[in-house]
Enzyme design. Sequence first.
Site, short mmCIF file in Angstrom:
data_model
loop_
_atom_site.label_atom_id
_atom_site.label_comp_id
_atom_site.label_asym_id
_atom_site.label_seq_id
_atom_site.Cartn_x
_atom_site.Cartn_y
_atom_site.Cartn_z
N GLY A 132 71.58 -1.07 -26.14
CA GLY A 132 70.78 -1.06 -27.20
C GLY A 132 70.58 0.57 -27.58
O GLY A 132 71.25 1.21 -27.33
N ASN A 133 69.22 0.54 -28.46
CA ASN A 133 69.14 2.02 -28.89
C ASN A 133 67.64 1.96 -28.96
O ASN A 133 66.76 1.21 -28.57
CB ASN A 133 69.80 2.41 -30.13
CG ASN A 133 69.66 1.35 -31.28
OD1 ASN A 133 68.31 1.28 -31.58
ND2 ASN A 133 70.39 0.49 -31.66
N TYR A 134 67.16 3.51 -29.30
CA TYR A 134 65.74 3.61 -29.29
C TYR A 134 64.91 3.08 -30.51
O TYR A 134 63.74 3.45 -30.63
CB TYR A 134 65.46 5.17 -29.21
CG TYR A 134 66.12 5.75 -27.55
CD1 TYR A 134 65.45 5.24 -26.53
CD2 TYR A 134 66.97 6.35 -27.50
CE1 TYR A 134 65.70 5.71 -25.33
CE2 TYR A 134 67.55 6.84 -26.47
CZ TYR A 134 66.84 6.50 -25.40
OH TYR A 134 67.11 6.80 -24.08
N SER A 135 65.42 2.50 -31.37
CA SER A 135 64.78 1.93 -32.71
C SER A 135 63.61 1.19 -32.10
O SER A 135 63.58 0.20 -31.55
CB SER A 135 65.58 1.30 -33.50
OG SER A 135 64.97 0.66 -34.67
N ALA A 158 68.95 0.03 -36.68
CA ALA A 158 70.08 0.58 -35.80
C ALA A 158 70.81 -0.25 -35.33
O ALA A 158 70.69 -1.10 -34.12
CB ALA A 158 69.20 1.64 -35.07
#
Length: 401
Positions: free
Chosen positions: A210-213, A278
Site C-alpha cells: 500500500g502507500n501512505y495516502s 494514490a
Amino acid sequence: MGLLKGKHIILGICGGIAAYKSVFLLRLLVKAGAEVQVVITPAGKEFITPVTLSALSGRPVISEFFTANTGSWNSHVDLGVWADAMIIAPATASTIGKMAGGIADNMLVTTYLSAKCPVFLAPAMDLDMMAHPSTKRNLELLAGYGNHIIEPAEGELASHLVGKGRMEEPENIVKAVEAFFASQCDMAGLRVMITAGPTHERIDPVRFIGNYSSGKMGFAIAEECARRGAEVTLVSGPVSLQCVHPGIRRVNVESAREMLAAAEEAFATSDVAIMCAAVADYYVENQATSKIKREKDEIPQIVLQRNPDIAATLGAKKQPGQVLVGFALETDNEAANARLKIERKNLDFIVLNSMRDKDACFGTDTNKVTIIDRSGVEKAFGLKPKSEVAHDIVNHLVEII
Ligand code: PMT
C-alpha cells in the site's frame, strides 16, 4: 430546492421582543433539513425559554461559557468550525455594537468572532435606536466585514410606534440564507467522480502492498464539490475517513483493479473526474490464498504485475465536454514530470504536489499545490488546509468549465 439540507446553522438569539419570531425561524430551518444549534444571550432567555428552543432544535441550547460545578465548558472555537452559517435574529443594538467592537463578553459574540462561515444579522429594535448614528455606523462596519445584513421592515413596533425596526419575517430570513447558498452552488447540475485514498494490493489474506495516502485530499475535494451543488461519487480506497455531506455517494474499493471498475462505471455518466487517489502501480500476481508461513530456509518471492493506469484509461475514453483532472505526486523534476502526465493521461489539468514540501502530500491536514494546464500555464498556491486547497482546485475547475 433543499439548499439547507444537512447544513450546520448557528441560530443566535438576543434579548428583544422579536425573539418570539426566532421560534418560527428555528422551526423553518429544521424543516428545511438544517441542523441548528441555538446560542442565546442571557437577555434572550428573558424573552424565550431554552426548553422550547432545545425541543425544536433537538440540541441543548448554549448560553453560558461554563456549566456550573461540572468543570465543563462550551467551545466557541468548535462551534465556529462546525457552522456552515450563523444567523443572529433578532440582533439587538447592544449585540450589534459588541460585534462591531469585538467585545466578547458572552457566548454569542464570542462564537461570532470565531465563526469562519457566512454570518447573517436580522436587526430588530425600536425606530429611534435603529436610526441612531451609532447603530447605523456599527451595521455599516459589520457589512464592511462581509456580514450579511437582513434589513428590518417598516411597520408597527412593539412600542406601538411606527417605523423601521421590525425584524424581517422568518420566511424571508430563510429565503435570504437560501439565496446565499444558491449563489455558492456554481457546480449545480454537474456530476463529479473523485478517486481518493490508497489502493491495497493483497499479498495474502493478512498482508498487502500500500502507500501512505490518508484520503484527506480527495475527501476534501468531494466535500467542496458537494457543498457547491455537484452530484458527487467518491471512489475511495481503504481509509478511516467519513463523508460529512449527506449527498456524497461513496463507493469503497480495495485494489487498483477494483478502483478502475468503479471509476469507469461512474465516469460513463460524469461530467468531471478528479483522480486524487494514490494508486499502486503493481499488483501481486502470485497472491496467496492462505497466510504465508514463516519458513526457516525459504524466503517467499513476490511477483508483481503492472496495474492499469486508471487516469489514462479514462483519458482514452474521454468524450467532448468531459473534464479529466489528475494529480502528480513528485519528488524531483516536478513540473516537467507533471506536464508529461497531462499528455500521457489526456488530462485537462494536473494538480502537482511535491514530497519535498514540508507538511504537504501524504497524511497531513495541509497541502501545497501548483495547478498546471494543457498550455503549460502554472498557478502556484501556498501551504493551506486541504479544505482550502480543494476550494482553489474547484475554483479553477469551475473557471475552465
Ligand atoms: O490522501 P492524502 O494523505 O490526503 O494525500 C494526498 C495525495 C498526496 C495522495 C494526493 O494529493 C496526490 O498527490 N494524489 C496522487 C498520487 C499519485 O498516485 O500520483 P502519481 O503522480 O503517481 O499519479 C498521477 C495521476 O495518475 C494521479 O492522478 C493518480 O491518481 C493517477 N493514477 C496513477 C497510477 C495508476 N495506476 N492509476 C492512476 O489513475
